[in-house]
Design an enzyme around this catalytic site. Structure first.
Site, short mmCIF file in Angstrom:
data_model
loop_
_atom_site.label_atom_id
_atom_site.label_comp_id
_atom_site.label_asym_id
_atom_site.label_seq_id
_atom_site.Cartn_x
_atom_site.Cartn_y
_atom_site.Cartn_z
N GLU A 222 -5.76 -11.31 -1.46
CA GLU A 222 -6.59 -11.21 -0.24
C GLU A 222 -8.06 -11.21 -0.65
O GLU A 222 -8.83 -10.34 -0.25
CB GLU A 222 -6.26 -9.92 0.53
CG GLU A 222 -4.80 -9.76 0.86
CD GLU A 222 -4.46 -8.50 1.64
OE1 GLU A 222 -5.38 -7.84 2.15
OE2 GLU A 222 -3.27 -8.17 1.74
N GLU B 219 0.79 -1.24 0.00
CA GLU B 219 0.00 0.00 0.00
C GLU B 219 0.82 1.29 0.00
O GLU B 219 0.63 2.15 0.85
CB GLU B 219 -0.96 -0.02 1.19
CG GLU B 219 -1.87 -1.23 1.19
CD GLU B 219 -2.77 -1.33 2.42
OE1 GLU B 219 -2.67 -0.49 3.32
OE2 GLU B 219 -3.60 -2.27 2.47
C1 XIL Z 1 -6.31 -7.15 8.16
C2 XIL Z 1 -6.60 -8.37 9.01
O1 XIL Z 1 -7.43 -9.24 8.29
C3 XIL Z 1 -7.26 -7.96 10.31
O2 XIL Z 1 -7.37 -9.08 11.18
C4 XIL Z 1 -6.44 -6.86 11.00
O3 XIL Z 1 -7.15 -6.42 12.14
C5 XIL Z 1 -6.20 -5.71 10.06
O4 XIL Z 1 -5.56 -6.18 8.87
N1 XIL Z 1 -4.92 -5.24 3.65
C6 XIL Z 1 -3.90 -6.04 4.09
C7 XIL Z 1 -4.14 -6.97 5.21
O5 XIL Z 1 -2.82 -6.07 3.47
O6 XIL Z 1 -2.99 -7.17 6.00
C8 XIL Z 1 -5.28 -6.52 6.08
O7 XIL Z 1 -5.56 -7.55 7.04
C9 XIL Z 1 -6.50 -6.23 5.24
C10 XIL Z 1 -6.21 -5.11 4.26
#
Ligand code: XIL
Length: 385
Positions: free
Chosen positions: A271, A166
């Protein structure tokens, strides 16, 4: 399994929600459906993210279930800076070690997530003991130590690292993170070079959300081209893939996949989830984890279960994405879901805490949903090869 996931959710400290008994509560208990990892074997890896309760085997059955379905695994949080090294000199590798051991025992690729990010990185990293910003050399030293301690620890055992997460905003401008402010404009090359040194065998990725937005897409392409021109090691691009029933459009999705594929790199959905819940109108659509809105009843319409028409709309959306991914199997190397089932996916708590979302292929009982069948139906071309 219903009992298991629901009793897990009942523990107050868990970021997991569990809906009330669903309409299908008399349906057969979870049986292992056909496996995603086998169906897509000729195309790409299919992965899952795992939270600490799953990794530490506190929810009986989930580790086996996940290994039966997926051939790649990412730590949902356990490899983030704040979890591994919350304060200076204080390291916690237990959960990350367990994940890597589990993956190796089950022939799953381990995806490291993530080395450099503005979120979930403790303030101490950027500050001196008086709370003032550190200088460039100090931060470079801390980063190098982090790379050695973390990427170095698992060197040779990680399939690929999300090196940088990011760094670019939706409009294509640079995120003004402490990393960029302190290390300077060229920090991206530095972090990839350091990661390569710490684990020369791992694939190295740039990862971000909303990667289908044209402004962000073009900026990522320009950034990666510049790295490639200078011989900086980068091997793949991760589109996080926190999608919804109406976004992204197939046109934006495929234009982004093709733009990244044209760079000659591996492209991944890292994701994936498809939320069925309304997005709060006060927030920008995305996955900036600092975003939050109050819960209201109209923002949480499916606490009693997922209506058939919405389940079907979600299945159609997943199918549309997978059709395009399968068509690009020559450069799409992995699709990872951000969780195992609807019970553990983070969208139950983001961007509104405590809702009942249904974003995954498996429901809260680990039963395959219409979205699972729809995804499997797109795997034909993989089997043909
Ligand atoms: C999220 C997790 O799923 C949660 O448990 C945590 O509280 C916050 O982070 N982008 C990413 C991930 O790269 O690491 C994030 O994961 C979601 C958004």
């Amino acid at each position: 399994m219903k009992q298991v996931l629901c009793s897990l959710a009942a523990s107050a400290s868990l970021l997991i929600t569990c809906g009330p008994a669903f309409a299908q509560e008399n349906a057969a208990p979870a049986t292992n459906p056909a496996a995603l990892k086998e169906a897509f074997d000729g195309c790409f890896l299919v992965g899952t993210a795992m939270n600490r309760w799953f990794i530490m085997d506190e929810v009986p059955g989930v580790l086996d279930f996940a290994a039966s379905q997926f051939n790649a695994v990412t730590a949902e949080n356990a490899m983030k800076w704040g979890r591994i090294n919350p304060s200076k000199g204080d390291y916690h590798f237990g959960i990350a070690d367990a994940l890597v051991d589990y993956a190796e025992a089950n022939d799953m690729a381990v995806i490291g997530h993530t080395l450099v990010w503005h979120s979930q990185t403790p303030d101490w990293v950027f500050e001196n003991w008086r709370g003032q910003s550190v200088d460039r050399d100090t931060l470079l030293e801390r980063l190098e130590q982090h790379m050695e301690k973390v990427a170095g620890r698992y060197s040779g055992r990680i399939h690929g690292w999300d090196v940088l997460n990011e760094a670019i905003l939706d409009d294509g401008s640079w995120r003004d993170s402490p990393w960029r402010r302190i290390l300077g404009e060229d920090y991206v090359a530095t972090v990839f070079e350091m990661a390569h040194e710490a684990d020369p065998q791992a694939e190295l990725y740039y990862n971000d959300y909303n990667m289908y937005l044209p402004g962000k897409r073009d900026a990522v392409v320009a950034m990666v081209k510049d790295l490639q021109d200078r011989g900086v090691p980068i091997h793949g691009i991760g589109m996080q893939g926190h999608f919804g029933l109406d976004r992204p459009s197939v046109e934006d999705f495929t234009a982004a996949l093709d733009a990244y594929g044209a760079l000659g790199l591996k492209v991944m959905i890292t994701e994936m989830d498809v939320t069925v819940l309304p997005w709060p109108e006060t927030l920008e659509v995305g996955a900036d984890i600092s975003a939050a809105a109050e819960n209201r009843q109209e923002l949480d319409p499916y606490t009693a279960g997922l209506p058939d028409d919405i389940a079907q709309a979600q299945a159609d959306q997943y199918a549309a994405f997978f059709r395009e991914l399968v068509a690009r199997r020559d450069f799409v190397s992995r699709v990872t879901f951000w969780g195992v089932s609807d019970a553990d996916n983070w969208k139950n708590n983001f961007p509104v805490r405590g809702r009942t979302d249904h974003p995954m292929l498996f429901d809260r009982y680990l039963r395959p949903k219409p979205a699972f069948d729809a995804v499997m139906a797109e795997a034909g071309p993989c089997r043909a090869e």
